[in-house]
Write an enzyme that holds these catalytic residues in place. Sequence first.
Site, PDB file in Angstrom:
ATOM      1  N   ASP A   1     -12.745  57.283  23.597  1.00 53.05           N
ATOM      2  CA  ASP A   1     -12.419  57.521  25.011  1.00 53.05           C
ATOM      3  C   ASP A   1     -10.924  57.562  25.364  1.00 53.05           C
ATOM      4  OD1 ASP A   1     -15.096  56.539  24.593  1.00 53.05           O
ATOM      5  OD2 ASP A   1     -15.339  56.383  26.736  1.00 53.05           O
TER       6      ASP A   1
ATOM      7  N   GLU B   1     -18.463  43.586  24.694  1.00 52.14           N
ATOM      8  CA  GLU B   1     -18.057  44.940  24.295  1.00 52.14           C
ATOM      9  C   GLU B   1     -16.715  44.921  23.554  1.00 52.14           C
ATOM     10  OE1 GLU B   1     -17.916  47.549  27.650  1.00 52.14           O
ATOM     11  OE2 GLU B   1     -17.920  49.370  26.422  1.00 52.14           O
TER      12      GLU B   1
END
Length: 425
Positions: free
Chosen positions: A162, A394
């Site tokens: 990303d 995460e």
Amino acid sequence: MDRAALTEGAVAVLRANDTGRFIKPSQRLYPFQWNWDSAFVAIGLAAVDPERGRVEVRSLLEGQWADGMVPHLVFHPQPVEYSPGADLWESRECDGAPGVPTSGITQPPVLATAVRALHEADPDRGFLEEVLPAIEAWHAWFHRERAVDGLVAVLHPWESADNAPRFDRALARLDIEGVEAPRRSDRSQVDASERPTDLEYRRYVALVDALRACGYRPGSPMDAPFAYVDLPLNSILAVAEDDLAFLLGEIGADGSRAGAAAARVRAALQETWDEAAGAYRERDLHGDAGITDTVADLFPLYAGVPDERRARRLVDEHLGAPDRFGAAPDAPWAITTVAKSSGAFAPRNYWRGPVWINVNWCFVRGLERCGLDAEADALRDLTLDLVARSGFVEYYEPTTGEPLGSREFSWSASLTLDLLRGLRP
Ligand code: 2M8
């Protein structure tokens, strides 16, 4: 570290995120099926429930396109709000898309490696016969649709990491006039400082718009507005091709394409070595990427590409160096995803600095492949200490170990299960 408690906790995360058909990356932030997340999940399930791991692989392959691509996201029907979601992609309007809505791009092909882990834990010939042709078609698709001088290109940052700073320049070149930031469901769940910006999202959407206009199949990577020879994806592909060749051999099928592709990708990765920097160079097809100061520069180590001398340099000058990616007295948690000496290092922001368990897992396996067993053991122990202390989240802040992003994150749990397997009792 309490090994039994860690196993129990990891299994509980996977169970909580299990829809029965696929395991969500996390309950609320990521409610659909992501490609490499499911592969990482299956790697962990090999240790505790291989049959459930096989279900995971099958459900991901339900999203496969007729030309072989396995998409980065499969929108199995879920009663949830998620944006930007299936509407952004309009996959059903595209030739060769499956019945279930999906994205139109792909993700690093960890799947063959996951199927190998399942096979080694619990051989099932029928399963291999069922899924290997699909994986063979996906890998062949990469080399047909995305080939660049022996390697393959990504056409969207969502195909790799990303908002990693290495994509900044390529993204800044895009024309985003008139493109609005989409509605973002991530914003209601995670602090904005830990996520990509709206400007980045406008760029992501502009890229999807451009790719959608050609059915997600530009004639060649050069024809796409963003085309980047990403070292993590190529290194993962090299390992996956080897694993696929091995698995095809197990069922007496022809693994020659996969074996040759693994050798070709490895040879091309070798060529990206930069002797002065002691690291590998990425390539931006529309500009200059070079050495990026992100963990991507080190990734060919995952595929066992460096010889002993280069592997040593990668570890001494980068991976283990306190001012770069390694543990330091004031930042004991490694591997940072961006070098601490880089101006772009942002210790709380997503792929711009925090520690990620899938990255650490890749480097544990890569260090083992390169024969650096003591370094692999040390990184595995550090990674297990981090999840024991901060939970299966995460990503993690490298100076404090603070949990960031989504809680109860599937691949952090599943890869913990895999790392625990390597621990001597
Ligand atoms: C992240 O990607 C999604 C978009 O696909 C997002 O930014 O919201 C990335 O970390 C990606 O690598 C991962 O597969 C996905 C689900 O965990 O989240």
